[in-house]
Motif scaffolding. Structure first.
Motif: not given
Length: 240
Positions: A43-65
């Motif tokens: 699980q990952a906690e991210v507010d997907m209605a917040d573009p900056a928060a989602l962008q920061a999460w996507l810039a990390g490695a979680t999805l790729r890993e």
């Protein structure tokens, strides 16, 4: 190995989809503002209605890993809101922006990041759409428009030649799941008639037992997502 990203996995249809996929041996990563009690999923906690928060999460490695060893990668863009409901004069502009970010910006950004994160896997993108994408309803201008955007996105992915993008298949479908007995439906039934003139239609569906449970719908949706013919129709209805 099959791996799935499910947004809005903490309640309603999203929770049922995550549980159904996990029961079928699919590893699940859930994305939402909170956490689910479902054991055995990432699980990952991210507010997907917040573009900056989602962008920061996507810039990390979680999805790729998470997708690194997937032979088939699945993305279920389920998170969404029906609000704001009402005519333009009653809509809060801030609420409109939040709805567009969650209903459109997040799934489109996730789709791009998802495809790039798993270049060797067969990738399947399922947008949870709505009949409101294909029929205009009074009071639902924002919801209709945002769900229609998902339909057009899936159509364009097909036209882009997404079947062989990045060396492996990319398949997409924007799927209307039917009317489901969730918190969203309860909110719709509680909407004043002045804001949503068709409210009584949804009350009648509930009283007539015409609503699918989230679990029943999730089984049908998982069957559709995992079927060999997924992606042959970029826009479809689960009731077909």
């Amino acid at each position: 190995m099959k791996k799935a990203i499910v947004t809005g996995h903490t309640r309603g249809l999203g929770a049922a989809i995550a549980a159904e996929l996990q029961a079928r041996g699919v590893a699940v990563l859930g994305l939402a503002r909170g956490r689910s009690p479902l054991a055995g999923i990432d699980q990952a906690e991210v507010d997907m209605a917040d573009p900056a928060a989602l962008q920061a999460w996507l810039a990390g490695a979680t999805l790729r890993e998470f997708l690194a060893d997937a032979s088939q990668a699945l993305l279920v863009n389920n998170a969404g809101v029906v609000t704001p409901v009402g005519p333009l004069a009653a809509q809060d502009p801030a609420e409109v922006l939040r709805a567009v970010s969650l209903n459109v910006g997040a799934p489109l950004a996730l789709a791009a990041a998802f495809v790039q994160a798993a270049p060797k896997a067969e990738r399947r993108i399922l947008h949870v759409s709505s009949g409101a994408a294909r029929n205009a309803y009074p009071g639902w201008a924002v919801y209709c428009a945002t769900k229609a955007a998902l339909d057009q996105h899936a159509r364009a992915v097909l036209l882009d030649g997404g079947m062989r993008a990045g060396g492996a298949r990319v398949l997409a479908c924007s799927l209307a799941p039917g009317v489901i007995d969730t918190d969203m439906q309860a909110a719709i039934r509680a909407t004043p008639d002045a804001d949503f003139p068709l409210r009584e239609r949804f009350v009648a569906l509930k009283e007539g037992g015409a609503l699918d449970s989230p679990a029943v719908c999730a089984k049908k949706l998982a069957d559709y997502l995992l079927a060999p013919g997924f992606g042959s129709e970029p826009v479809d209805d689960l009731r077909n």
